[in-house]
Design a protein around this motif. Structure first.
Motif, PDB file in Angstrom:
ATOM      1  N   ARG A  91      44.499  44.053  52.171  1.00  0.00           N
ATOM      2  CA  ARG A  91      45.413  45.204  52.070  1.00  0.00           C
ATOM      3  C   ARG A  91      46.843  44.751  51.767  1.00  0.00           C
ATOM      4  NH1 ARG A  91      42.581  49.493  50.891  1.00  0.00           N
ATOM      5  NH2 ARG A  91      40.971  49.894  52.396  1.00  0.00           N
ATOM      6  N   TYR A  92      47.284  43.700  52.461  1.00  0.00           N
ATOM      7  CA  TYR A  92      48.639  43.188  52.226  1.00  0.00           C
ATOM      8  C   TYR A  92      48.770  42.676  50.802  1.00  0.00           C
ATOM      9  CZ  TYR A  92      50.508  43.386  57.009  1.00  0.00           C
ATOM     10  OH  TYR A  92      50.998  43.805  58.212  1.00  0.00           O
ATOM     11  N   MET A  93      47.738  42.004  50.281  1.00  0.00           N
ATOM     12  CA  MET A  93      47.808  41.511  48.905  1.00  0.00           C
ATOM     13  C   MET A  93      47.846  42.667  47.917  1.00  0.00           C
ATOM     14  SD  MET A  93      45.777  37.908  48.611  1.00  0.00           S
ATOM     15  CE  MET A  93      44.213  38.439  49.221  1.00  0.00           C
ATOM     16  N   GLN A  94      47.120  43.765  48.215  1.00  0.00           N
ATOM     17  CA  GLN A  94      47.185  44.943  47.348  1.00  0.00           C
ATOM     18  C   GLN A  94      48.605  45.509  47.339  1.00  0.00           C
ATOM     19  OE1 GLN A  94      44.014  47.341  49.094  1.00  0.00           O
ATOM     20  NE2 GLN A  94      42.844  47.199  47.191  1.00  0.00           N
ATOM     21  N   LEU A 127      44.680  32.834  45.720  1.00  0.00           N
ATOM     22  CA  LEU A 127      45.051  31.473  45.342  1.00  0.00           C
ATOM     23  C   LEU A 127      46.085  30.977  46.351  1.00  0.00           C
ATOM     24  CD1 LEU A 127      45.723  32.062  41.542  1.00  0.00           C
ATOM     25  CD2 LEU A 127      43.743  30.911  42.521  1.00  0.00           C
ATOM     26  N   GLU A 128      45.985  29.714  46.724  1.00  0.00           N
ATOM     27  CA  GLU A 128      46.988  29.130  47.625  1.00  0.00           C
ATOM     28  C   GLU A 128      48.292  28.956  46.869  1.00  0.00           C
ATOM     29  OE1 GLU A 128      45.726  25.337  49.097  1.00  0.00           O
ATOM     30  OE2 GLU A 128      44.065  26.261  50.164  1.00  0.00           O
ATOM     31  N   GLY A 159      48.366  34.192  47.157  1.00  0.00           N
ATOM     32  CA  GLY A 159      48.685  35.180  46.132  1.00  0.00           C
ATOM     33  C   GLY A 159      47.409  35.746  45.539  1.00  0.00           C
ATOM     34  N   LYS A 160      47.522  36.892  44.901  1.00  0.00           N
ATOM     35  CA  LYS A 160      46.370  37.521  44.249  1.00  0.00           C
ATOM     36  C   LYS A 160      45.924  36.709  43.041  1.00  0.00           C
ATOM     37  CE  LYS A 160      47.101  41.914  43.141  1.00  0.00           C
ATOM     38  NZ  LYS A 160      47.535  43.316  43.060  1.00  0.00           N
ATOM     39  N   THR A 161      44.607  36.681  42.822  1.00  0.00           N
ATOM     40  CA  THR A 161      44.086  36.084  41.588  1.00  0.00           C
ATOM     41  C   THR A 161      44.251  37.113  40.463  1.00  0.00           C
ATOM     42  OG1 THR A 161      41.858  36.890  42.069  1.00  0.00           O
ATOM     43  CG2 THR A 161      42.377  34.631  42.772  1.00  0.00           C
TER      44      THR A 161
END
Length: 129
Positions: free
Chosen positions: A40-43, A74-75, A104-106
């Protein structure tokens, strides 16, 4: 999932804290609570920072690996340090290991999340039939 989103949106965070940081405990919540919260946080923010002290470090590493192995993250950065925690029973500060992992998001994060949502919806419709 909605209750997680509601909880995230209703959290009152001071400016000194990052909005996309999850402080992980290995005793308070189940592992997949943190995995879903990180998604959710990455979205919302395109990246998430997972943080933990001491014995919870293994939990943070596991969360990061689950997200990476599923092609979602991704780291970006891994930071380790020690922090002094006041131990009331001993009356003196104790050093604890600390880890912070920024993910981070791919590129295909949104596609994978959309496919998972469709799959979940199809499963729910099947169960209702």
């Amino acid at each position: 999932m909605e209750e997680i989103t509601d909880g995230v949106n209703n959290i009152n965070i001071s400016d000194s804290q990052k909005r996309n940081r999850i402080q992980v405990s290995n005793t308070k919540k189940p592992l997949f609570f943190y995995v879903n919260l990180a998604k959710r946080y990455m979205q919302q923010y395109n990246e998430v920072e997972l943080s933990a002290l001491g014995m919870a470090i293994a939990t943070v590493v596991t969360i990061a690996e689950i997200l990476k192995n599923n092609g979602l993250a991704l780291e970006k950065k891994i930071m380790t340090s020690t922090v002094d925690i006041k131990d009331d029973s001993r009356g003196r500060p104790v050093q604890k290991a600390k880890i912070e992992i920024v993910l981070g998001k791919t590129e295909n994060f949104d596609e994978i999340m959309a496919a998972a949502a469709e799959e979940k919806e199809a499963r729910e419709n099947e169960e209702q039939s």
